[in-house]
Design a protein around this motif. Structure first.
Motif, PDB file in Angstrom:
ATOM      1  N   ASP A  84       0.833  -1.201   0.000  1.00  0.00           N
ATOM      2  CA  ASP A  84       0.000   0.000   0.000  1.00  0.00           C
ATOM      3  C   ASP A  84       0.872   1.257   0.000  1.00  0.00           C
ATOM      4  OD1 ASP A  84      -2.455  -1.404   0.109  1.00  0.00           O
ATOM      5  OD2 ASP A  84      -2.240  -1.638   2.289  1.00  0.00           O
ATOM      6  N   VAL A  85       1.943   1.226   0.766  1.00  0.00           N
ATOM      7  CA  VAL A  85       2.831   2.395   0.814  1.00  0.00           C
ATOM      8  C   VAL A  85       3.447   2.645  -0.558  1.00  0.00           C
ATOM      9  CG1 VAL A  85       4.921   3.372   1.840  1.00  0.00           C
ATOM     10  CG2 VAL A  85       3.317   2.095   3.273  1.00  0.00           C
ATOM     11  N   ARG A  86       3.835   1.568  -1.268  1.00  0.00           N
ATOM     12  CA  ARG A  86       4.373   1.734  -2.627  1.00  0.00           C
ATOM     13  C   ARG A  86       3.327   2.332  -3.555  1.00  0.00           C
ATOM     14  NH1 ARG A  86       6.630  -3.388  -1.262  1.00  0.00           N
ATOM     15  NH2 ARG A  86       8.898  -3.225  -0.971  1.00  0.00           N
ATOM     16  N   ARG A  87       2.084   1.898  -3.415  1.00  0.00           N
ATOM     17  CA  ARG A  87       1.000   2.472  -4.220  1.00  0.00           C
ATOM     18  C   ARG A  87       0.832   3.956  -3.901  1.00  0.00           C
ATOM     19  NH1 ARG A  87      -3.851  -0.318  -2.312  1.00  0.00           N
ATOM     20  NH2 ARG A  87      -4.944   1.094  -3.719  1.00  0.00           N
ATOM     21  N   TYR A  88       0.954   4.279  -2.623  1.00  0.00           N
ATOM     22  CA  TYR A  88       0.819   5.683  -2.200  1.00  0.00           C
ATOM     23  C   TYR A  88       1.954   6.529  -2.769  1.00  0.00           C
ATOM     24  CZ  TYR A  88       0.296   9.706   0.912  1.00  0.00           C
ATOM     25  OH  TYR A  88       0.127  10.977   1.424  1.00  0.00           O
ATOM     26  N   LEU A 116       1.680   9.828  -5.187  1.00  0.00           N
ATOM     27  CA  LEU A 116       2.334  11.119  -4.937  1.00  0.00           C
ATOM     28  C   LEU A 116       3.163  11.537  -6.145  1.00  0.00           C
ATOM     29  CD1 LEU A 116       3.562  10.680  -1.231  1.00  0.00           C
ATOM     30  CD2 LEU A 116       1.558  11.955  -2.033  1.00  0.00           C
ATOM     31  N   SER A 117       3.824  10.563  -6.761  1.00  0.00           N
ATOM     32  CA  SER A 117       4.627  10.862  -7.945  1.00  0.00           C
ATOM     33  C   SER A 117       3.750  11.325  -9.096  1.00  0.00           C
ATOM     34  CB  SER A 117       5.433   9.623  -8.347  1.00  0.00           C
ATOM     35  OG  SER A 117       6.265   9.909  -9.442  1.00  0.00           O
ATOM     36  N   ARG A 118       2.600  10.653  -9.294  1.00  0.00           N
ATOM     37  CA  ARG A 118       1.667  11.068 -10.353  1.00  0.00           C
ATOM     38  C   ARG A 118       1.104  12.454 -10.079  1.00  0.00           C
ATOM     39  NH1 ARG A 118      -0.187   5.743  -9.838  1.00  0.00           N
ATOM     40  NH2 ARG A 118      -2.050   6.427  -8.691  1.00  0.00           N
ATOM     41  N   GLY A 176      11.022  13.790  -5.896  1.00  0.00           N
ATOM     42  CA  GLY A 176      11.581  12.723  -5.072  1.00  0.00           C
ATOM     43  C   GLY A 176      11.875  13.189  -3.663  1.00  0.00           C
ATOM     44  N   ARG A 177      12.342  14.425  -3.546  1.00  0.00           N
ATOM     45  CA  ARG A 177      12.675  14.957  -2.223  1.00  0.00           C
ATOM     46  C   ARG A 177      11.420  15.117  -1.364  1.00  0.00           C
ATOM     47  NH1 ARG A 177      16.529  20.263  -1.281  1.00  0.00           N
ATOM     48  NH2 ARG A 177      16.637  20.147   0.991  1.00  0.00           N
ATOM     49  N   SER A 178      10.316  15.593  -1.972  1.00  0.00           N
ATOM     50  CA  SER A 178       9.064  15.754  -1.224  1.00  0.00           C
ATOM     51  C   SER A 178       8.496  14.400  -0.804  1.00  0.00           C
ATOM     52  CB  SER A 178       8.037  16.514  -2.062  1.00  0.00           C
ATOM     53  OG  SER A 178       8.456  17.838  -2.297  1.00  0.00           O
TER      54      SER A 178
END
Length: 324
Positions: free
Chosen positions: A65-69, A73-75, A80-82
């Motif tokens: 789930d964290v990877r999906r999140y 965020l990337s989309r 990357g820093r944020s």
């Protein structure tokens, strides 16, 4: 600081745990209000995503789930820093949940943010800074503004350090100023000749503005400590009035200070100390700026590096042949 269920998505238990975490940061960890706000904002965004995906308990969040999140965020356009900051907030929150028995593992522990190119800070060159700071102030508030900007460029102050400076921290005989930086670390910085002159002018005006008992070095028209937002606004205004070719902001003066100091001295450790960086890797970004300057000089000056042009016969010749 609390999270109201009526204002945010998420179950009552999720919001209660988040409120408890923020209180933990405030009372036990003694974090600043600003730091607590950052944690709360990051985690409220996660709460909204969990609600949209039908996850109503913190123990339900998995590494998948964290990877999906992170992908979401990337989309959404986060750098990357944020995203790394968001992941740090989640890890810290789950440390608290584990301590409180509200989770059985930390799902963000081994998740890394996508890498993104490191943006170099923009700087103004020495002549541009000189032109802006050589302008003549026309009233007491502009005298104050010039003193602030001279000091920021002279000593490489952060915005918060400038806004938080007290009159008692300034020693014009030194000349030096004592500031409180990140992590409540104090450092003493030299103050340049031009900044001293501007500060002397301001101190003669400050007496007529300041309210009784006010400790701040820089005060507003009402006589109270000048806010960070006001400093930003006044610097932007100064740039517009005096013909800056880019938007002026406090970090531009700090970055320019660092770049100009490094370009002149080549002493990275000294610049690190002046900026108050805990890690020299943070300061090393300015070596890239310095290298860009040197590379331009090289390209323009070295006889074997000059650009070549093509004449009418198709032969390439150097733009400036030595000896002609």
């Amino acid at each position: 600081m609390s999270v109201a269920a009526s204002d945010h998505k998420g179950s009552a238990s999720q919001l209660a745990a988040l409120t408890g975490f923020i209180r933990h940061l405030q009372s036990e960890k003694r974090h600043s209000p600003r730091t607590c706000e950052h944690y709360q904002r990051d985690l409220q965004r996660l709460v909204a995503w969990l609600a949209d995906n039908g996850l109503n308990d913190w123990s339900e969040l998995s590494a998948h789930d964290v990877r999906r999140y992170v992908a979401r965020l990337s989309r959404d356009g986060l750098s990357g820093r944020s995203i790394a900051r968001h992941l740090s907030s989640i890890r810290r929150f789950y440390q608290y949940l584990l301590r409180e028995g509200l989770a059985i593992d930390n799902p963000a522990l081994d998740i890394r943010a996508p890498k993104s190119g490191r943006r170099l800070p923009r700087v103004a060159d020495v002549d541009q800074i000189g032109q802006l700071l050589d302008a003549t102030p026309e009233d007491p508030l502009e005298i104050r503004d010039l003193a602030m900007f001279e000091l920021m460029y002279s000593s490489g102050l952060r915005l918060a350090e400038l806004a938080g400076a007290d009159l008692s921290a300034l020693d014009l005989k030194g000349p030096e100023i004592r500031v409180l930086g990140k992590g409540n670390k104090e450092r003493v910085l030299p103050v340049g000749r031009k900044a001293v002159a501007a500060l002397q002018q301001w101190l003669s005006c400050r007496r007529a503005l300041v309210t009784e008992g006010e400790k701040a070095l820089f005060v507003s028209q009402r006589g109270t400590r000048l806010s960070r937002r006001s400093i930003q606004s006044r610097l932007s205004r100064w740039g517009i009035l005096h013909g800056a070719d880019q938007r002026l902001h406090p970090h531009l003066l700090r970055h320019s200070f660092a770049s100009h100091m490094l370009e002149s001295s080549g002493d990275l450790r000294a610049v690190q100390e002046l900026l108050g960086h805990a890690d020299i890797a943070t300061t090393q970004v300015y070596t890239h700026l310095d290298f860009q300057h040197l590379a331009r000089v090289y390209d323009q000056s070295h006889p074997r590096a000059r650009r070549r042009t093509t004449d009418r016969t198709g032969c390439e010749e150097e733009e400036h042949r030595a000896g002609q």
